[in-house]
Design a protein around this motif. Structure first.
Motif, PDB file in Angstrom:
ATOM      1  N   ALA A 165      43.734  37.225   8.877  1.00 47.18           N
ATOM      2  CA  ALA A 165      43.284  38.680   8.323  1.00 47.18           C
ATOM      3  C   ALA A 165      41.829  38.475   8.493  1.00 47.18           C
ATOM      4  O   ALA A 165      41.790  39.441   9.241  1.00 47.18           O
ATOM      5  N   ALA A 166      41.119  36.809   9.225  1.00 42.38           N
ATOM      6  CA  ALA A 166      40.498  37.073  10.299  1.00 42.38           C
ATOM      7  C   ALA A 166      40.566  38.056  11.491  1.00 42.38           C
ATOM      8  O   ALA A 166      39.735  38.804  12.177  1.00 42.38           O
ATOM      9  N   VAL A 167      41.585  37.686  12.113  1.00 43.47           N
ATOM     10  CA  VAL A 167      42.210  38.359  13.642  1.00 43.47           C
ATOM     11  C   VAL A 167      41.628  40.378  13.675  1.00 43.47           C
ATOM     12  O   VAL A 167      41.664  40.925  14.174  1.00 43.47           O
ATOM     13  N   ALA A 168      42.680  40.125  12.539  1.00 43.07           N
ATOM     14  CA  ALA A 168      43.009  41.867  12.253  1.00 43.07           C
ATOM     15  C   ALA A 168      41.967  42.723  11.956  1.00 43.07           C
ATOM     16  O   ALA A 168      41.937  43.650  11.738  1.00 43.07           O
ATOM     17  N   GLU A 169      40.608  41.683  11.696  1.00 46.15           N
ATOM     18  CA  GLU A 169      40.021  42.838  11.845  1.00 46.15           C
ATOM     19  C   GLU A 169      38.651  42.918  12.990  1.00 46.15           C
ATOM     20  O   GLU A 169      38.033  44.312  13.541  1.00 46.15           O
TER      21      GLU A 169
ATOM     22  N   ARG B  21      37.002  32.634  14.207  1.00 46.68           N
ATOM     23  CA  ARG B  21      37.726  33.550  13.765  1.00 46.68           C
ATOM     24  C   ARG B  21      39.200  32.833  13.905  1.00 46.68           C
ATOM     25  O   ARG B  21      40.117  33.020  12.569  1.00 46.68           O
ATOM     26  N   SER B  22      39.276  31.741  14.733  1.00 43.44           N
ATOM     27  CA  SER B  22      40.196  31.187  15.926  1.00 43.44           C
ATOM     28  C   SER B  22      40.333  29.699  14.192  1.00 43.44           C
ATOM     29  O   SER B  22      41.596  28.720  13.887  1.00 43.44           O
ATOM     30  N   ALA B  23      39.533  29.015  14.298  1.00 45.32           N
ATOM     31  CA  ALA B  23      40.156  27.718  13.587  1.00 45.32           C
ATOM     32  C   ALA B  23      40.115  27.570  12.161  1.00 45.32           C
ATOM     33  O   ALA B  23      40.531  27.240  11.419  1.00 45.32           O
TER      34      ALA B  23
ATOM     35  N   THR C 288      47.416  28.169   4.323  1.00 47.79           N
ATOM     36  CA  THR C 288      46.000  28.951   3.927  1.00 47.79           C
ATOM     37  C   THR C 288      45.240  29.402   5.445  1.00 47.79           C
ATOM     38  O   THR C 288      45.003  30.258   5.058  1.00 47.79           O
ATOM     39  N   ILE C 289      45.087  28.358   5.921  1.00 48.21           N
ATOM     40  CA  ILE C 289      44.800  28.684   6.677  1.00 48.21           C
ATOM     41  C   ILE C 289      44.855  29.273   7.794  1.00 48.21           C
ATOM     42  O   ILE C 289      44.347  30.779   8.619  1.00 48.21           O
ATOM     43  N   ARG C 290      45.736  29.669   8.247  1.00 45.02           N
ATOM     44  CA  ARG C 290      46.587  30.711   8.759  1.00 45.02           C
ATOM     45  C   ARG C 290      46.863  31.899   8.379  1.00 45.02           C
ATOM     46  O   ARG C 290      46.412  32.673   9.034  1.00 45.02           O
ATOM     47  N   GLY C 291      46.771  31.710   7.487  1.00 42.66           N
ATOM     48  CA  GLY C 291      46.258  33.009   6.539  1.00 42.66           C
ATOM     49  C   GLY C 291      45.355  33.734   6.473  1.00 42.66           C
ATOM     50  O   GLY C 291      44.894  35.240   6.825  1.00 42.66           O
TER      51      GLY C 291
END
Lengths: 245, 470
Positions: free
Chosen positions: B38-42, B259-261, B31-34
């Motif tokens: 998504a957050a990084v892609a922004e 975003r990473s965490a 879940t966190i990986r997904g």
């Protein structure tokens, strides 16, 4: 075009069919293949196990064997990564600047097989015929260290008769990791179990990869289970001409 | 590293036998990986941001002493007091003394890895002081007399049902369901009283800005803010590598960290506070700067890269090894890939000789690290230090590796070795291989050995050249 084959010790000793297939593909595409007999092993296992400081003889040996080769092709993403990513730093560490410059120049001419075909030769259809259902495991070092990207899949999709099925979590490690597979055997086999369950879910006849070492690990598990799925190196599929392999 | 060595391999084997743990971890890390992806892609220039962060930390580490002295001056000028602690014992004693001299028997604590690292809660307990964990997950771990198993998500190894049972038992609430809202409400009830009662608050620090003396706390629940605003005395403990030169560096770090965490654009609570202000917040502020092995790590020009870490935990969530066994198997305050390169450096190579080997070197960790720590490179470097500096590697292994290297260093010996191996074709195919000690047995426990072929590649090549075969 001429190219020297960097067979890897594992390929030379245990999986000669991969080297034979690599030679067939290259010659079919008009490449003149040379095999420098002085090559032995790139030293990856020693390097990864904490014996990097003993590797000077192997770095020198590799450099001497391949220094004159216009291009160096290997059917192993992992061994290519060893030379490309680590040799120059190792040589520098030994204080041998001349060797460092030499291996840096060599490293720039080292290609993993799929990269050589798509980047150096600009070919995607290598004229293979392989009417089977195949899934592709994206080996870690090929994917993350030398960034082969979609090259292997593009080559596979151009094979006549093939059905390529996407492997779930294709880029997750199979758990081999060289000596990791024996000194962390329980962990390694748990990772292998995941990989195998994903492979079985694709209902493929064959699982392929750009590294025979990952496939050796996967094959060991598949055979123990009598799973009925065969492993074939990418080169073997690209060399196939439609006869039953 | 011999097969099945004590330390990580053995602890991992135990963890692997727990299917509930595997399910909990898999669900949570995926879940966190997904969310992270998504957050990084922004962010359009995520890679550029990583470059900046790596550079900020790299520069910092090359003149850490200067920045620390600057931080001390800024904090002091803002009305705080700075204490230096060589190791965990010194830091724990400092906190204990500060509390003792103020007659405080309890403290409320924000989630802090650094205090876990030095075992602060336990050290205070020995002096009759209770440190209440106020981060929900840390509170759960404390109630269960367990240890955190993840950098960001300390109770990741537990399911909702397990937490319900724990709360029902500990709070005397037999009718509690596993509804998260109900669980949180039960915890809040208990925590509120502590917040209002405590005279001392203890926090860690995500960052500390040298030029202004500002401490930065990043959290999602807001309980940390209670700790740093309600009690009259505030004590913050941070590893010396957490300092940042300039306030503007936060514009990079605070975009990378949440975003990473956890895959969030920003954490719900980001607190920046500087010194003390009359009538607003704590009336005294103590900052403890902790070394505890960090200068030793800094002295290793390769290993020091690990000190860039901002404790986001992204490498844990990306790691297939961590996903299978969770944090406890690492038997160290910092688990996962980053823990495997930090823990041995902080505590000394002799303390955790199996951790640098607890990885297949797949590289998934390095791909997600926001400060571009080349974790596989450091793992290999530390393996070398284990081999050269400790006796974890047996004489047999050393001799075997050296003999193999000798064989590979000469063409004739190499070819002779290939022929010798062929003689082992039949024995290796038999059941006998599985009963042999060492690596062969470790391999054959779950995998078949490869068949040894009739002919090596070079023999095929030679035969073809002489026209013997096609």
């Amino acid at each position: 075009m001429r190219a020297a084959l960097f067979i890897t010790c594992l390929g030379d000793t245990l999986f000669p069919e991969v080297g034979v297939a690599t030679v067939r593909i290259l010659e079919r595409l008009g490449v003149e293949v040379d095999f420098p007999l002085e090559q032995t092993c790139c030293g990856q296992m020693h390097f990864s196990s904490g014996y990097g400081r003993d590797l000077l003889p192997l770095v020198r040996r590799f450099a001497a064997a391949f220094t004159d080769a216009p291009a160096i092709v290997t059917p192993s993403g992992s061994c290519a990564a060893m030379v490309v990513a680590h040799y120059p730093r190792l040589a520098r560490r030994f204080g041998d600047e001349r060797l460092a410059a030499e291996v840096e120049a060599i490293a720039a001419r080292v290609y993993e097989l799929s990269q050589f075909l798509t980047d150096a030769l600009g070919v995607e259809d290598v004229g293979a015929h392989f009417p089977h259902r195949v899934t592709y495991h994206a080996s870690c070092h090929a994917t993350r260290m030398i960034h082969v990207g979609g090259a292997p899949l593009r080559l596979l999709r151009a094979v006549r008769g093939i059905e390529v099925v996407e492997l779930p979590d294709a880029a997750t490690c199979c758990g081999f990791g060289g000596t990791f597979s024996v000194n962390n055997a329980a962990m390694s086999s748990a990772m292998l179990t995941d990989k195998i369950s994903h492979i079985l879910a694709t209902q493929s006849e064959v699982v392929t990869a750009p590294d025979r070492s990952c496939l050796m690990h996967i094959d060991g598990g598949l055979r123990r289970l009598n799973a009925g799925v065969r492993v074939m190196h990418l080169a073997e599929i690209l060399a196939a001409d439609g006869d039953a392999p | 590293m011999r097969p099945g060595a004590d330390g990580f391999p053995r602890a991992a084997a135990v963890a692997l036998a727990d299917p509930q743990l595997r399910r909990n971890l898999r669900r949570a890390t995926r879940t966190i990986r997904g969310n992270r992806e998504a957050a990084v892609a922004e962010i359009t220039d995520w890679e550029g941001l990583r470059d900046q962060a790596a550079w900020i930390k790299h520069e910092l580490l090359s003149s850490l002493d200067t920045h620390l002295e600057r931080l001390e001056a800024s904090v002091t000028a803002a009305g705080g007091r700075v204490h230096w602690a060589r190791d965990g014992d010194e830091a724990c004693a400092l906190v204990g003394d500060l509390m003792h001299s103020r007659g405080a028997r309890e403290a409320i604590k924000m989630k802090s890895l650094t205090t876990d690292e030095i075992g602060l809660d336990h050290a205070l307990e020995l002096r009759g002081i209770t440190a209440w964990e106020t981060d929900l997950a840390e509170m759960i771990v404390q109630l269960a007399h367990d240890r955190p198993s993840h950098i960001v998500v300390p109770a990741i190894h537990m399911s909702r049902g397990e937490i319900r049972d724990l709360f029902a038992r500990s709070f005397g609430l037999p009718g509690l369901t596993d509804d998260p809202v109900e669980l949180t409400a039960a915890a809040r009830q208990v925590m509120r009283e502590r917040f209002l009662r405590a005279k001392v608050g203890i926090t860690g620090a995500n960052f500390a800005v040298a030029e202004s003396g500002t401490i930065v706390l990043v959290e999602s629940e807001g309980n940390g803010r209670m700790c740093n605003t309600l009690p009259p005395t505030l004590i913050s403990i941070m590893g010396i590598e957490k300092v940042l030169p300039r306030l503007v560096d936060l514009t990079v770090m605070l975009r990378l960290l949440p975003r990473s965490a956890v895959g969030a654009r920003m954490s719900s609570y980001v607190t920046l506070f500087t010194g003390v202000h009359e009538g607003d917040g704590p009336s005294e502020f103590h900052l403890i700067l902790l070394d505890n092995g960090r200068t030793r790590a800094l002295a290793d020009p390769v290993g020091r890269e690990a000190l860039r870490c901002i404790r986001c935990g992204a490498c844990l969530n990306a790691c297939p090894v961590y996903e299978h066994v969770g944090g406890h198997a690492y038997q160290a305050p910092y688990p996962g890939p980053i823990g495997s390169i930090i823990s041995p450096q902080l505590a000394g190579m002799h303390e955790h000789p199996t951790l640098p080997f607890a990885s297949s070197l797949c590289g998934a960790c390095a791909e997600v690290c926001p400060v571009r720590i080349d974790i596989p490179k450091l793992l290999v470097h530390l393996r070398e230090r284990v081999v050269t500096e400790t006796d974890a590697e047996s004489v047999t292994e050393r001799v075997a590796m050296r003999m193999l290297l000798r064989t590979l260093s000469d063409r004739r010996r190499y070819q002779a070795g290939q022929r010798a191996l062929r003689l082992a074709r039949r024995p290796l195919r038999s059941q006998l291989a599985r009963t042999l000690p060492g690596p062969l047995a470790a391999w054959s426990s779950v995998r078949e050995l490869p068949e040894i072929p009739q002919q090596t590649f070079r023999e095929w090549w030679a035969a073809r050249a002489s026209g013997g075969t096609q």
